[in-house]
Design an enzyme around this catalytic site. Structure first.
Site, PDB file in Angstrom:
ATOM      1  CE  LYS A  80      -3.911   1.956   2.632  1.00  0.00           C
ATOM      2  NZ  LYS A  80      -4.765   1.773   3.835  1.00  0.00           N
ATOM      3  CB  SER A 155      -8.072   3.623   2.645  1.00  0.00           C
ATOM      4  OG  SER A 155      -7.227   3.082   3.646  1.00  0.00           O
ATOM      5  CB  SER A 179      -8.250   0.896   5.694  1.00  0.00           C
ATOM      6  OG  SER A 179      -8.948   2.082   5.451  1.00  0.00           O
TER       7      SER A 179
END
Ligand code: GLN
Length: 486
Positions: A80, A155, A179
């Site tokens: 990420k 996210s 997330s």
């Protein structure tokens, strides 16, 4: 060979047996990325050239017999893009960090590297991890591999989509309010939010420091166990990182769970829950009974206040954490007529609407005269929520429930309605507020063919038990290995 269909653990065996080289695997994934990522858009930055060099080095290390002691040797992963990678752009999907190249490495990256991992690239997210759909990325939205017109969740939507679409063998995400778990459930993969303090946050770009944790996104629970073992553990560079020793999560997967108790919070099955998700969770409870566990109802009476408390605490911490982006130290700088004007221009042009909304809410909640009414109250509610879980864990060993109220929604459907978007995390946020373990794993599909996730929650440092329950559930349920058609 369709290497993307294999789990990390399976690929590891193939590498150790010499049935495939890391270079061949890495080339395979890079080729899939170039073919399929234009429709998914999971990656912000690709590091193909570096990856091939790392794969080459991994193959040499495999030949030297280092495979046994380096658990990820030669395995291609995605990261990420809010986790700092030395020399590789780390954007947080924000214009303010669009060209930021960290001069240092996050602890988790160092550990993955030592374990022999190969890094394919950095994945898309909601700007600064604020969101539930990856639509808040300043660059582009990511598409759900199961239905390209839908969001992958957020996210960590890029990481979840990359795992689901076979554009990497496993990935890391971060979870502040859901997330990792919510995108895992939207994309039909496994995701773990470890105990707060289990994994070092050093090098994770801070959103809400008392809630943020890094965790794995993978195809199987055993893969999550494999990655967690590598990234977990004390770190002198993060004072909130716990000193607890790291158990062998893989070895714990087969432990006997018969007779243990699973609690379903009555507050989690009420209004607002999609009927198909409810059904899938009810079916999961039957599976637990079949496995010899006892299922009963529990209560988390303060659960209805979790979102309200989170949307004070997280923005308050964010407003303080994001004060560092001022055009002076690093990141974007937009010149102005004086210093104040430069700050204003930099921050107004650098941050997107959701980030600005959070900064404003957080600054307001912390301002003199309002602190007691908002931040202090929210912190008190947080304590009550943590106590709810402690009480529940006196009665049961695990708490289970849905991950998200519905399967993946359409791109554009909720972007203009922040409250509706915030509701996506109604079942995940309490876990962060309490600092406990939350695992999301697939438990079914909707009639439209969208994945549905189940959440297994356990007390602080219960990762071995939670992963064992997840692993044995996964085997008993035996969801037909469907994969998205791309
Ligand atoms: N969706 C939640 C938010 O917008 C949680 C995000 C996260 O866990 N990083 O804050």
């Amino acid at each position: 060979m369709q290497w993307h269909r294999l789990s990390l653990n399976e690929l590891r065996e193939k590498l150790l047996a010499g049935e495939v080289s890391s270079k061949a695997l890495t080339e395979y994934f890079l080729e899939r990325i170039s073919k399929l990522d234009p429709q998914i858009r999971a990656y912000i930055t690709l590091t193909g050239e570096e990856a091939l060099k790392q794969a080459q080095a991994a193959d040499e290390a495999l030949e030297r017999g280092e495979g046994e002691k380096r658990p990820l040797l030669g395995l291609p992963l995605a990261i990420k893009d809010n986790i700092c990678t030395d020399g590789v752009r780390t954007t947080c999907a924000s214009k303010i960090l669009e060209n930021f190249v960290p001069p240092y490495e996050a602890t988790v990256i160092e550990r993955l590297r030592d374990a022999g991992a190969v890094f394919l690239g950095k994945t898309n997210l909601d700007e600064f991890a604020m969101g539930s759909s990856t639509e808040n990325s300043a660059f582009f939205p990511t598409h759900n591999p199961w239905d390209l017109s839908r969001v992958p969740g957020g996210s960590s939507g890029g990481s979840a989509a990359a795992v689901a679409a076979g554009l990497c063998a496993g990935a890391l995400g971060s979870d502040t309010g859901g997330s990792i778990r919510q995108p895992a459930s939207f994309c039909g993969v496994v995701g773990l939010k470890p105990t707060y303090g289990r994994v070092s946050r050093y090098g994770l770009v801070a959103f809400a420091s008392s809630l943020d944790q890094i965790g794995p996104l993978t195809k199987t629970v055993a893969d999550t166990a494999l990655l967690l073992r590598v990234i977990a553990g004390p770190d002198p560079r993060d004072s909130t990182c716990a000193p607890e020793e790291v158990p062998d999560y893989l070895a714990a997967l087969e432990r006997d769970l018969k007779g243990l108790k699973v609690g379903l919070p009555k507050e989690y099955m009420g209004e607002g829950l999609d009927p198909e998700v409810r059904q899938a969770v009810e079916k999961a409870l039957e599976v637990f009974e079949k496995m010899g566990l006892e299922v009963r109802e529990v209560s988390l009476p303060h659960a209805p206040y979790a979102i309200a408390a989170y949307y004070i605490i997280a923005p308050a911490e964010a407003s303080s954490n994001l004060a560092r982006y001022d055009g002076v130290k690093y990141g974007l700088r937009v010149e102005g007529k004086d210093l104040i004007d430069m700050y204003k221009k930099t921050r107004s042009q650098g941050f997107g609407p959701e980030v600005k909304r959070r900064i404003m809410i957080g600054t307001y909640a912390l301002s003199a005269g309002y602190y007691d009414a908002y931040y202090k109250k929210a912190s008190q509610v947080r304590t009550l929520i943590a106590e709810d879980f402690s009480k529940a864990f006196e009665e049961v060993d695990f708490v289970v429930g849905p991950v998200a109220p519905s399967p993946a929604f359409k791109i554009g459907e909720r972007i203009d309605d922040p409250l509706q978007m915030y509701l996506s995390d109604i079942y995940t946020i309490s876990v962060n507020l309490a600092g406990i373990v939350g695992l999301s794993l697939p438990c079914g599909f909707s009639q439209e063919g969208l994945p549905i996730g189940l959440q297994i929650m356990g007390p602080h440092f219960s990762e071995p038990q939670v992963l064992a329950l997840g692993h044995q559930f996964e085997k008993t349920l035996d969801l037909k290995p469907k994969e998205p058609e791309l």
